[in-house]
Design a protein around this motif. Structure first.
Motif, PDB file in Angstrom:
ATOM      1  N   ASP A   1       0.804  -1.221   0.000  1.00  0.00           N
ATOM      2  CA  ASP A   1       0.000   0.000   0.000  1.00  0.00           C
ATOM      3  C   ASP A   1       0.835   1.268   0.000  1.00  0.00           C
ATOM      4  O   ASP A   1       0.294   2.364   0.159  1.00  0.00           O
ATOM      5  CB  ASP A   1      -0.933   0.009   1.212  1.00  0.00           C
ATOM      6  N   THR A   2       2.145   1.122  -0.171  1.00  0.00           N
ATOM      7  CA  THR A   2       3.035   2.272  -0.092  1.00  0.00           C
ATOM      8  C   THR A   2       3.837   2.414  -1.373  1.00  0.00           C
ATOM      9  O   THR A   2       4.370   1.440  -1.892  1.00  0.00           O
ATOM     10  CB  THR A   2       4.018   2.102   1.090  1.00  0.00           C
ATOM     11  N   THR A   3       3.910   3.635  -1.881  1.00  0.00           N
ATOM     12  CA  THR A   3       4.811   3.941  -2.989  1.00  0.00           C
ATOM     13  C   THR A   3       5.781   5.010  -2.494  1.00  0.00           C
ATOM     14  O   THR A   3       5.528   5.685  -1.497  1.00  0.00           O
ATOM     15  CB  THR A   3       4.062   4.443  -4.239  1.00  0.00           C
ATOM     16  N   PHE A   4       6.867   5.156  -3.214  1.00  0.00           N
ATOM     17  CA  PHE A   4       7.932   6.053  -2.789  1.00  0.00           C
ATOM     18  C   PHE A   4       8.280   7.016  -3.906  1.00  0.00           C
ATOM     19  O   PHE A   4       8.112   6.708  -5.080  1.00  0.00           O
ATOM     20  CB  PHE A   4       9.159   5.220  -2.382  1.00  0.00           C
ATOM     21  N   GLU A   5       8.783   8.180  -3.534  1.00  0.00           N
ATOM     22  CA  GLU A   5       9.093   9.221  -4.516  1.00  0.00           C
ATOM     23  C   GLU A   5      10.396   8.967  -5.262  1.00  0.00           C
ATOM     24  O   GLU A   5      10.611   9.533  -6.326  1.00  0.00           O
ATOM     25  CB  GLU A   5       9.144  10.584  -3.836  1.00  0.00           C
ATOM     26  N   ASP A   6      11.276   8.125  -4.681  1.00  0.00           N
ATOM     27  CA  ASP A   6      12.539   7.858  -5.353  1.00  0.00           C
ATOM     28  C   ASP A   6      13.031   6.445  -5.032  1.00  0.00           C
ATOM     29  O   ASP A   6      12.545   5.799  -4.102  1.00  0.00           O
ATOM     30  CB  ASP A   6      13.600   8.895  -4.984  1.00  0.00           C
TER      31      ASP A   6
END
Length: 77
Positions: free
Chosen positions: A53-58
């Protein structure tokens, strides 16, 4: 893809750019357990996305969180 030895286990963790969302990254993990044959890695947790459920910016942020997730998954000694 960083690889780290933690006790008897080897973990590979990575940030993977999401195809459907070009601005975000996902965290992936593979965990290998002890093997009697040094030429064969025993994948006890095949490569897959963690923290669904988590995405990251980099990429670096995704890698850091993937590593944390992998260490939490290891059997504690």
């Amino acid at each position: 893809m960083p690889i780290e030895q933690v006790g008897d286990y080897e973990i590979e963790y990575a940030g993977v750019k999401l195809a459907s969302d070009s601005n975000n990254w996902a965290a992936t993990v593979t965990i290998f357990g002890p093997s009697t044959n040094p030429m064969h890695r025993n994948a006890i947790f095949p490569c897959q996305r963690v923290l669904l459920d988590t995405t990251f910016e980099d990429e670096k942020s995704a890698e850091q969180e993937a590593r944390k997730a992998a260490v939490e998954m290891l059997p504690h000694h």
